[in-house]
Design a protein around this motif. Sequence first.
Motif, PDB file in Angstrom:
ATOM      1  N   MET A   1      37.834  42.337  21.800  1.00 32.27           N
ATOM      2  CA  MET A   1      38.443  41.565  22.878  1.00 32.27           C
ATOM      3  C   MET A   1      37.988  40.120  22.806  1.00 32.27           C
ATOM      4  SD  MET A   1      38.430  43.830  26.332  1.00 32.27           S
ATOM      5  CE  MET A   1      36.646  43.867  26.409  1.00 32.27           C
ATOM      6  N   ASN A   2      38.902  39.258  23.180  1.00 32.82           N
ATOM      7  CA  ASN A   2      38.571  37.829  23.199  1.00 32.82           C
ATOM      8  C   ASN A   2      38.694  37.323  24.635  1.00 32.82           C
ATOM      9  OD1 ASN A   2      37.899  35.280  22.464  1.00 32.82           O
ATOM     10  ND2 ASN A   2      39.689  34.909  21.171  1.00 32.82           N
ATOM     11  N   LEU A   3      37.822  37.820  25.499  1.00 30.99           N
ATOM     12  CA  LEU A   3      37.876  37.462  26.904  1.00 30.99           C
ATOM     13  C   LEU A   3      37.265  36.097  27.193  1.00 30.99           C
ATOM     14  CD1 LEU A   3      36.961  40.877  28.579  1.00 30.99           C
ATOM     15  CD2 LEU A   3      39.219  39.797  28.458  1.00 30.99           C
ATOM     16  N   ASN A   4      36.666  35.496  26.203  1.00 29.60           N
ATOM     17  CA  ASN A   4      36.038  34.189  26.394  1.00 29.60           C
ATOM     18  C   ASN A   4      36.830  33.062  25.744  1.00 29.60           C
ATOM     19  OD1 ASN A   4      33.660  35.201  27.776  1.00 29.60           O
ATOM     20  ND2 ASN A   4      33.040  36.039  25.805  1.00 29.60           N
ATOM     21  N   ALA A   5      38.054  33.357  25.330  1.00 30.15           N
ATOM     22  CA  ALA A   5      38.874  32.331  24.684  1.00 30.15           C
ATOM     23  C   ALA A   5      39.165  31.186  25.650  1.00 30.15           C
ATOM     24  CB  ALA A   5      40.185  32.942  24.191  1.00 30.15           C
ATOM     25  N   THR A   6      39.353  29.997  25.111  1.00 30.35           N
ATOM     26  CA  THR A   6      39.672  28.829  25.934  1.00 30.35           C
ATOM     27  C   THR A   6      41.044  28.968  26.579  1.00 30.35           C
ATOM     28  OG1 THR A   6      38.336  27.429  24.496  1.00 30.35           O
ATOM     29  CG2 THR A   6      39.909  26.329  25.929  1.00 30.35           C
ATOM     30  N   ASP A   7      41.990  29.520  25.835  1.00 32.10           N
ATOM     31  CA  ASP A   7      43.370  29.684  26.309  1.00 32.10           C
ATOM     32  C   ASP A   7      43.462  30.885  27.248  1.00 32.10           C
ATOM     33  OD1 ASP A   7      46.099  30.099  26.643  1.00 32.10           O
ATOM     34  OD2 ASP A   7      46.578  29.540  24.573  1.00 32.10           O
ATOM     35  N   CYS A  37      34.887  39.404  35.032  1.00 31.66           N
ATOM     36  CA  CYS A  37      35.397  39.226  36.395  1.00 31.66           C
ATOM     37  C   CYS A  37      34.574  38.204  37.172  1.00 31.66           C
ATOM     38  CB  CYS A  37      35.373  40.560  37.143  1.00 31.66           C
ATOM     39  SG  CYS A  37      36.680  41.723  36.681  1.00 31.66           S
ATOM     40  N   ALA A  38      33.295  38.129  36.889  1.00 33.60           N
ATOM     41  CA  ALA A  38      32.398  37.256  37.642  1.00 33.60           C
ATOM     42  C   ALA A  38      32.613  35.781  37.354  1.00 33.60           C
ATOM     43  CB  ALA A  38      30.945  37.628  37.346  1.00 33.60           C
ATOM     44  N   VAL A  39      33.212  35.476  36.207  1.00 36.41           N
ATOM     45  CA  VAL A  39      33.312  34.068  35.792  1.00 36.41           C
ATOM     46  C   VAL A  39      34.738  33.617  35.491  1.00 36.41           C
ATOM     47  CG1 VAL A  39      30.956  34.040  34.885  1.00 36.41           C
ATOM     48  CG2 VAL A  39      32.847  34.686  33.366  1.00 36.41           C
ATOM     49  N   GLU A  40      35.684  34.529  35.451  1.00 37.63           N
ATOM     50  CA  GLU A  40      37.061  34.186  35.074  1.00 37.63           C
ATOM     51  C   GLU A  40      37.700  33.256  36.115  1.00 37.63           C
ATOM     52  OE1 GLU A  40      40.359  33.344  33.634  1.00 37.63           O
ATOM     53  OE2 GLU A  40      39.103  34.634  32.377  1.00 37.63           O
ATOM     54  N   ARG A  46      42.145  37.455  36.202  1.00 41.75           N
ATOM     55  CA  ARG A  46      41.284  38.320  37.022  1.00 41.75           C
ATOM     56  C   ARG A  46      42.050  39.557  37.484  1.00 41.75           C
ATOM     57  NH1 ARG A  46      39.860  33.484  39.617  1.00 41.75           N
ATOM     58  NH2 ARG A  46      40.844  34.137  41.572  1.00 41.75           N
ATOM     59  N   ASP A  47      43.302  39.368  37.853  1.00 46.32           N
ATOM     60  CA  ASP A  47      44.114  40.504  38.290  1.00 46.32           C
ATOM     61  C   ASP A  47      44.317  41.501  37.144  1.00 46.32           C
ATOM     62  OD1 ASP A  47      45.251  41.380  40.735  1.00 46.32           O
ATOM     63  OD2 ASP A  47      47.250  41.119  39.905  1.00 46.32           O
ATOM     64  N   MET A  48      44.486  40.982  35.943  1.00 43.41           N
ATOM     65  CA  MET A  48      44.643  41.856  34.787  1.00 43.41           C
ATOM     66  C   MET A  48      43.340  42.563  34.442  1.00 43.41           C
ATOM     67  SD  MET A  48      46.981  43.005  32.765  1.00 43.41           S
ATOM     68  CE  MET A  48      48.310  41.788  32.740  1.00 43.41           C
ATOM     69  N   LEU A  49      42.230  41.883  34.639  1.00 41.22           N
ATOM     70  CA  LEU A  49      40.927  42.521  34.418  1.00 41.22           C
ATOM     71  C   LEU A  49      40.757  43.707  35.360  1.00 41.22           C
ATOM     72  CD1 LEU A  49      38.717  39.303  34.140  1.00 41.22           C
ATOM     73  CD2 LEU A  49      39.138  40.930  32.281  1.00 41.22           C
ATOM     74  N   GLN A  75      31.869  35.261  43.351  1.00 46.79           N
ATOM     75  CA  GLN A  75      33.072  35.778  42.687  1.00 46.79           C
ATOM     76  C   GLN A  75      32.830  37.169  42.124  1.00 46.79           C
ATOM     77  OE1 GLN A  75      35.646  33.172  40.290  1.00 46.79           O
ATOM     78  NE2 GLN A  75      35.569  34.708  38.665  1.00 46.79           N
ATOM     79  N   ALA A  76      31.631  37.425  41.648  1.00 48.27           N
ATOM     80  CA  ALA A  76      31.315  38.753  41.127  1.00 48.27           C
ATOM     81  C   ALA A  76      31.413  39.793  42.227  1.00 48.27           C
ATOM     82  CB  ALA A  76      29.917  38.758  40.508  1.00 48.27           C
ATOM     83  N   ARG A  77      30.867  39.462  43.393  1.00 49.52           N
ATOM     84  CA  ARG A  77      30.912  40.406  44.519  1.00 49.52           C
ATOM     85  C   ARG A  77      32.347  40.625  44.976  1.00 49.52           C
ATOM     86  NH1 ARG A  77      26.860  36.835  46.156  1.00 49.52           N
ATOM     87  NH2 ARG A  77      27.942  36.125  48.033  1.00 49.52           N
ATOM     88  N   ALA A  78      33.083  39.531  45.119  1.00 46.67           N
ATOM     89  CA  ALA A  78      34.458  39.630  45.616  1.00 46.67           C
ATOM     90  C   ALA A  78      35.344  40.415  44.656  1.00 46.67           C
ATOM     91  CB  ALA A  78      35.040  38.233  45.841  1.00 46.67           C
ATOM     92  N   GLN A  79      35.216  40.146  43.373  1.00 39.18           N
ATOM     93  CA  GLN A  79      36.078  40.818  42.407  1.00 39.18           C
ATOM     94  C   GLN A  79      35.716  42.299  42.272  1.00 39.18           C
ATOM     95  OE1 GLN A  79      38.544  39.003  41.444  1.00 39.18           O
ATOM     96  NE2 GLN A  79      39.577  40.548  40.189  1.00 39.18           N
ATOM     97  N   ALA A  80      34.431  42.604  42.384  1.00 43.05           N
ATOM     98  CA  ALA A  80      34.028  44.007  42.341  1.00 43.05           C
ATOM     99  C   ALA A  80      34.591  44.760  43.552  1.00 43.05           C
ATOM    100  CB  ALA A  80      32.504  44.113  42.311  1.00 43.05           C
ATOM    101  N   LEU A  81      34.527  44.145  44.724  1.00 40.43           N
ATOM    102  CA  LEU A  81      35.094  44.767  45.921  1.00 40.43           C
ATOM    103  C   LEU A  81      36.595  44.976  45.771  1.00 40.43           C
ATOM    104  CD1 LEU A  81      33.100  42.685  48.534  1.00 40.43           C
ATOM    105  CD2 LEU A  81      33.088  45.184  48.430  1.00 40.43           C
ATOM    106  N   HIS A  82      37.268  43.958  45.248  1.00 40.28           N
ATOM    107  CA  HIS A  82      38.717  44.056  45.041  1.00 40.28           C
ATOM    108  C   HIS A  82      39.045  45.199  44.086  1.00 40.28           C
ATOM    109  CE1 HIS A  82      42.860  42.932  44.394  1.00 40.28           C
ATOM    110  NE2 HIS A  82      42.642  42.753  43.106  1.00 40.28           N
TER     111      HIS A  82
END
Length: 201
Positions: A1-7, A37-40, A46-49, A75-82
């Motif tokens: 996976m390339n989750l850290n790509a610039t694009d 999820c914590a940094v996206e 984020r929705d796709m994650l 953001q980590a807390r919020a996205q985990a809850l979501h």
Amino acid sequence: MNLNATDSSVRLRAALDAGTTPDPADTATVRELVARCAVEPDFFVRDMLTWALTRHPVSITLPPLLTELLSPTPQARAQALHTLSKIGEDSAYPHITDDLLGDADDDVARTAWRAAAGLVPTRDARQLATRLSTQLGRGPRELRRSLSRAFLQLGEAGRPVLDDASTADGVAAAHAAATLILLDDPDYGFDAAGYAVAHPE
């Protein structure tokens, strides 16, 4: 996976791929998705994650998501809850603490309200309403509306708590009274309910 790509489109595709062909035993991918999820920064990524995580077994997604609830990063807390709300695993409910429901970050608190209302067992709904009542009157209009929506999810279990809260004075009481109007008629509208409380006939 390339989750850290610039694009962002590349990151979106990576998340899509991770959810399209999930490996039930691939804990490393799950950990990578949760960490991202914590940094996206991109909402759609984020929705796709979150979607990708819902495609993996709860047995491997739940532990890292619960750990994220303790993260110092909002953001980590919020996205985990979501994500937990999307997974719909009831066993996550006890981990939605009062600290999360009253989180100083509005996005975290809002997401905690929604997740808790969606995951709470019926037997605990009244207790949750009491916990949520501490947040009545908090913040700007959109935040108050989010809390009212959580009370609407709880339904009649929240009515006694709202009745009690509405008898006091101040912003919290007005918020409780407006939410009671919405409980009787969800189509009434949050702004109209607030106006009706402020301008009784």
